[in-house]
Design an enzyme around this catalytic site. Structure first.
Site, mmCIF file in Angstrom:
data_model
loop_
_atom_site.group_PDB
_atom_site.id
_atom_site.type_symbol
_atom_site.label_atom_id
_atom_site.label_comp_id
_atom_site.label_asym_id
_atom_site.label_seq_id
_atom_site.Cartn_x
_atom_site.Cartn_y
_atom_site.Cartn_z
ATOM 1 N N LYS A 84 -9.293 3.031 26.769
ATOM 2 C CA LYS A 84 -9.568 2.619 28.156
ATOM 3 C C LYS A 84 -9.212 1.149 28.366
ATOM 4 O O LYS A 84 -8.571 0.789 29.349
ATOM 5 C CB LYS A 84 -11.045 2.884 28.479
ATOM 6 C CG LYS A 84 -11.435 2.539 29.902
ATOM 7 C CD LYS A 84 -12.562 3.434 30.403
ATOM 8 C CE LYS A 84 -13.910 3.054 29.840
ATOM 9 N NZ LYS A 84 -14.478 1.840 30.463
ATOM 10 N N ARG B 6 -5.277 -2.698 30.888
ATOM 11 C CA ARG B 6 -4.418 -3.877 30.725
ATOM 12 C C ARG B 6 -2.949 -3.520 30.871
ATOM 13 O O ARG B 6 -2.166 -4.299 31.436
ATOM 14 C CB ARG B 6 -4.711 -4.534 29.367
ATOM 15 C CG ARG B 6 -6.094 -5.233 29.352
ATOM 16 C CD ARG B 6 -6.600 -5.442 27.953
ATOM 17 N NE ARG B 6 -7.801 -6.265 27.872
ATOM 18 C CZ ARG B 6 -9.052 -5.820 28.090
ATOM 19 N NH1 ARG B 6 -9.263 -4.556 28.419
ATOM 20 N NH2 ARG B 6 -10.079 -6.630 27.968
ATOM 21 N N GLY C 91 -16.527 -1.639 35.487
ATOM 22 C CA GLY C 91 -16.697 -3.077 35.298
ATOM 23 C C GLY C 91 -15.419 -3.744 34.829
ATOM 24 O O GLY C 91 -15.123 -4.888 35.226
ATOM 25 N N ARG D 290 -24.453 -4.528 38.511
ATOM 26 C CA ARG D 290 -24.054 -5.288 37.321
ATOM 27 C C ARG D 290 -23.722 -6.741 37.662
ATOM 28 O O ARG D 290 -23.204 -7.036 38.737
ATOM 29 C CB ARG D 290 -22.876 -4.580 36.640
ATOM 30 C CG ARG D 290 -23.304 -3.191 36.180
ATOM 31 C CD ARG D 290 -22.209 -2.453 35.465
ATOM 32 N NE ARG D 290 -21.851 -3.108 34.219
ATOM 33 C CZ ARG D 290 -20.830 -2.727 33.459
ATOM 34 N NH1 ARG D 290 -20.059 -1.716 33.837
ATOM 35 N NH2 ARG D 290 -20.576 -3.350 32.342
ATOM 36 N N SER E 285 -18.116 -11.692 25.679
ATOM 37 C CA SER E 285 -17.593 -10.716 26.642
ATOM 38 C C SER E 285 -16.079 -10.810 26.748
ATOM 39 O O SER E 285 -15.531 -11.820 27.178
ATOM 40 C CB SER E 285 -18.208 -10.946 28.020
ATOM 41 O OG SER E 285 -17.503 -10.194 28.990
ATOM 42 N N GLN F 260 -14.452 -9.111 28.803
ATOM 43 C CA GLN F 260 -14.109 -9.074 30.233
ATOM 44 C C GLN F 260 -14.084 -10.482 30.814
ATOM 45 O O GLN F 260 -13.192 -10.820 31.596
ATOM 46 C CB GLN F 260 -15.107 -8.187 30.986
ATOM 47 C CG GLN F 260 -14.982 -6.727 30.565
ATOM 48 C CD GLN F 260 -15.952 -5.814 31.280
ATOM 49 O OE1 GLN F 260 -16.839 -6.271 32.012
ATOM 50 N NE2 GLN F 260 -15.799 -4.519 31.068
ATOM 51 N N ASP G 119 -19.825 -0.728 22.832
ATOM 52 C CA ASP G 119 -19.948 0.500 23.625
ATOM 53 C C ASP G 119 -20.430 1.685 22.793
ATOM 54 O O ASP G 119 -20.647 2.773 23.337
ATOM 55 C CB ASP G 119 -18.596 0.855 24.256
ATOM 56 C CG ASP G 119 -18.194 -0.159 25.319
ATOM 57 O OD1 ASP G 119 -19.082 -0.818 25.889
ATOM 58 O OD2 ASP G 119 -16.977 -0.302 25.566
ATOM 59 N N LYS H 115 -24.909 -2.915 30.958
ATOM 60 C CA LYS H 115 -23.739 -2.024 30.962
ATOM 61 C C LYS H 115 -23.870 -1.048 32.142
ATOM 62 O O LYS H 115 -24.621 -1.319 33.071
ATOM 63 C CB LYS H 115 -23.634 -1.311 29.615
ATOM 64 C CG LYS H 115 -23.331 -2.272 28.456
ATOM 65 C CD LYS H 115 -21.958 -2.908 28.607
ATOM 66 C CE LYS H 115 -21.655 -3.845 27.474
ATOM 67 N NZ LYS H 115 -20.387 -4.560 27.689
ATOM 68 N N ARG I 288 -28.780 0.408 28.684
ATOM 69 C CA ARG I 288 -28.601 1.403 27.616
ATOM 70 C C ARG I 288 -29.711 1.373 26.567
ATOM 71 O O ARG I 288 -29.866 2.362 25.845
ATOM 72 C CB ARG I 288 -27.225 1.233 26.960
ATOM 73 C CG ARG I 288 -26.116 1.698 27.877
ATOM 74 C CD ARG I 288 -24.735 1.572 27.269
ATOM 75 N NE ARG I 288 -23.761 2.211 28.154
ATOM 76 C CZ ARG I 288 -22.447 2.007 28.106
ATOM 77 N NH1 ARG I 288 -21.934 1.188 27.197
ATOM 78 N NH2 ARG I 288 -21.646 2.638 28.946
HETATM 79 C C1 S3P Z 1 -14.277 -4.161 27.842
HETATM 80 C C2 S3P Z 1 -15.162 -5.054 27.324
HETATM 81 C C3 S3P Z 1 -16.583 -4.749 27.054
HETATM 82 C C4 S3P Z 1 -16.858 -3.250 27.057
HETATM 83 C C5 S3P Z 1 -16.163 -2.542 28.184
HETATM 84 C C6 S3P Z 1 -14.664 -2.763 28.131
HETATM 85 C C7 S3P Z 1 -12.883 -4.580 28.070
HETATM 86 O O1 S3P Z 1 -17.382 -5.345 28.057
HETATM 87 O O2 S3P Z 1 -18.244 -3.006 27.113
HETATM 88 O O3 S3P Z 1 -16.421 -1.143 28.114
HETATM 89 O O4 S3P Z 1 -12.004 -3.725 28.264
HETATM 90 O O5 S3P Z 1 -12.637 -5.796 28.071
HETATM 91 P P1 S3P Z 1 -17.862 -6.877 27.904
HETATM 92 O O6 S3P Z 1 -16.675 -7.661 27.644
HETATM 93 O O7 S3P Z 1 -18.505 -7.236 29.203
HETATM 94 O O8 S3P Z 1 -18.843 -6.839 26.754
#
Ligand code: S3P
Length: 446
Positions: free
Chosen positions: A30, A35, A103, A131, A176, A178, A328, A355, A359
């Site tokens: 995913k 990306r 997210g 979130r 993180s 993200q 995850d 999340k 969780r």
């Molecule tokens: C992800 C980063 C993670 C993960 C999410 C996918 C990503 O989140 O939990 O399912 O693709 O960068 P965080 O970076 O907020 O921990």
């Protein structure tokens, strides 16, 4: 109206099965799929992708990028082509961007948009709308973007991108990927060097793939921290990308095969990037028999086929240092712990509370409703396992709170229960793993 709120919940009872056997292939990763589409949309020329995950989260990313001028076409199952606009050339979308449950779509697109002079409103489902977004609006604000968020800094949120974004140096206050990615993506269209300092390494797909697309980016380790430096403005060139199988999806089948007696299952083509492979190490430490076969490289990521045999698991104290590399996978690890001999202790997991659902609270309640012994602490769960004896299960209906990983984890618990486990809604599974139930039903006949 998004897919979830429009659709009626689809409950299902997952009942004990025979052993999981044969060979399966899980869908594309995913994180890498999001990306590949985003970087393809920012590149010049064509990007061709195979193995793309066609889950709702990734489709939300594709729809948003199309609404801003990228041409994105599906050529066949998992086979997609993207004609990019070039960095800085995304167009003003006519409507708010609907992010559904995702997210990753939201936070990474906010990064991209922060350095485009556009005004964009982002909306999401009930889960996503709870979130925290302050973790990205704060650094992106320093780079020159402005935001009008809902109370509490959540979606719906309107972003005003900067006309001339400034590069920043940003030390991540939470581990993180993200947030790291959002800052780096904003830096693609800023003049100068954008730096992200990671005290704890998180998944590095953004760094690997941006380099592959031709960005000028260096990663160095200093005093135990990772420093990523991106020199902007960048120019990206379309690429050919093969997406490996998602270790976070493989996780459900790894645990299912470990806990259902007699199982021997091969999961093919699983991505084993070290920033994602924590669960494999933890399950092995618990006594899980998992071997890697046919180790190879797919699209710049390490990949192998995993042979997983039913094993007598024992409880451990999970080192909080592995948390980021399996962030995850904790819901399904908790299921493995509930079937292990002795006590499993987890800590340092505050991030799990923000999340798709909380969780820690949701898994504690769900596992207890199946008869497991669970103590919820502020930063983790303590689980006393059955020692391989099936969980009682029963009539209670597990509340999944729009969280795909809760639904899949508790489906796996149902396989190792006496009376089965009923899930209130399997629909959220489509966000990340549309074929989950078909694969499970095929590998583990009733
Ligand atoms: C992800 C980063 C993670 C993960 C999410 C996918 C990503 O989140 O939990 O399912 O693709 O960068 P965080 O970076 O907020 O921990």
């Amino acid at each position: 109206m998004n897919a979830h709120s429009a659709a009626l919940p689809t409950p299902r009872r997952f009942t004990p099965t025979g052993p999981l056997t044969g060979r399966i292939r899980v869908p594309g990763d995913k994180s890498i799929s999001h990306r590949a589409l985003m970087f393809g949309a920012l590149a010049e020329g064509e990007t061709r992708i195979t193995g793309l995950l066609e889950g709702e989260d990734v489709l939300a990313t594709a729809a948003a990028l199309r609404a801003m001028g990228a041409t994105i076409n599906r050529e066949g199952p998992g086979e997609w082509r993207v004609q990019g606009t070039g960095i800085g050339n995304l167009q003003q979308p006519a409507e708010p961007l609907e992010m559904g449950n995702s997210g990753t779509s939201t936070r990474l697109l906010m990064g991209i948009l922060a350095s485009h002079p556009l005004t964009v409103t982002l909306t999401g489902d009930a889960s996503l709308s709870r979130r925290p977004m302050g973790r990205v609006t704060e650094p992106l604000g320093e780079m020159g973007a402005a935001f009008a968020a809902s109370p509490g800094g959540t979606l719906p949120l309107t972003l005003h991108g900067a006309r001339a974004a400034h590069p920043i140096t940003y030390r991540l206050p939470v581990a993180s990927a993200q947030v790291k990615s959002a800052v780096l993506l904003a830096g693609l269209n800023a003049h100068g060097t954008t730096r992200v300092i990671e005290p704890v390494p998180t998944r590095d797909h953004t760094e690997r793939m941006l380099k592959g697309f031709g960005a000028d980016l260096e990663v160095e380790e200093r005093d135990g921290e990772r420093i990523i430096a991106l020199h902007g403005p960048a120019r990206l060139q379309g690429q050919v990308i093969e997406v490996p199988g998602d270790p976070s999806s493989a996780a459900f089948f790894m645990v299912a095969a470990l806990i259902v007696p007699g199982s021997e299952l091969v999961i093919e083509n699983v991505g084993l990037n070290p920033t994602r492979a924590g669960l494999l190490a933890v399950l092995r430490q618990m006594g899980g028999d998992i071997t890697e076969e046919n180790a190879r490289d797919v699209g710049g990521e390490p990949v192998a086929d995993l042979r997983v045999r039913h094993s007598a698991l024992h409880g451990i104290a999970v080192d909080p240092a592995v948390a980021a590399s399996m962030i995850d996978e904790f819901p399904v690890l908790f299921v493995a712990a509930a079937l292990a001999h002795g006590r499993t202790t987890t800590s340092g997991l505050e991030e799990l509370r923000v999340k798709e659902s909380d969780r820690l609270a949701v898994m504690a309640e769900a596992l207890r409703s199946t008869g497991a012994q669970v103590e919820e602490r502020p930063d983790g769960l303590v689980i006393d396992g059955t020692g391989g004896v099936r969980l009682p299960g029963g009539p209670a209906r597990v509340a999944t709170h729009l969280d795909h990983r809760i639904a899949m984890s508790m489906a796996v618990a149902g396989l190792a229960s006496e009376a089965g486990v009923e899930i209130d809604d399997t629909a959220p599974i489509r966000t990340s793993f549309p074929d989950f139930e078909a694969l499970l039903d095929g590998a583990a006949p009733a």
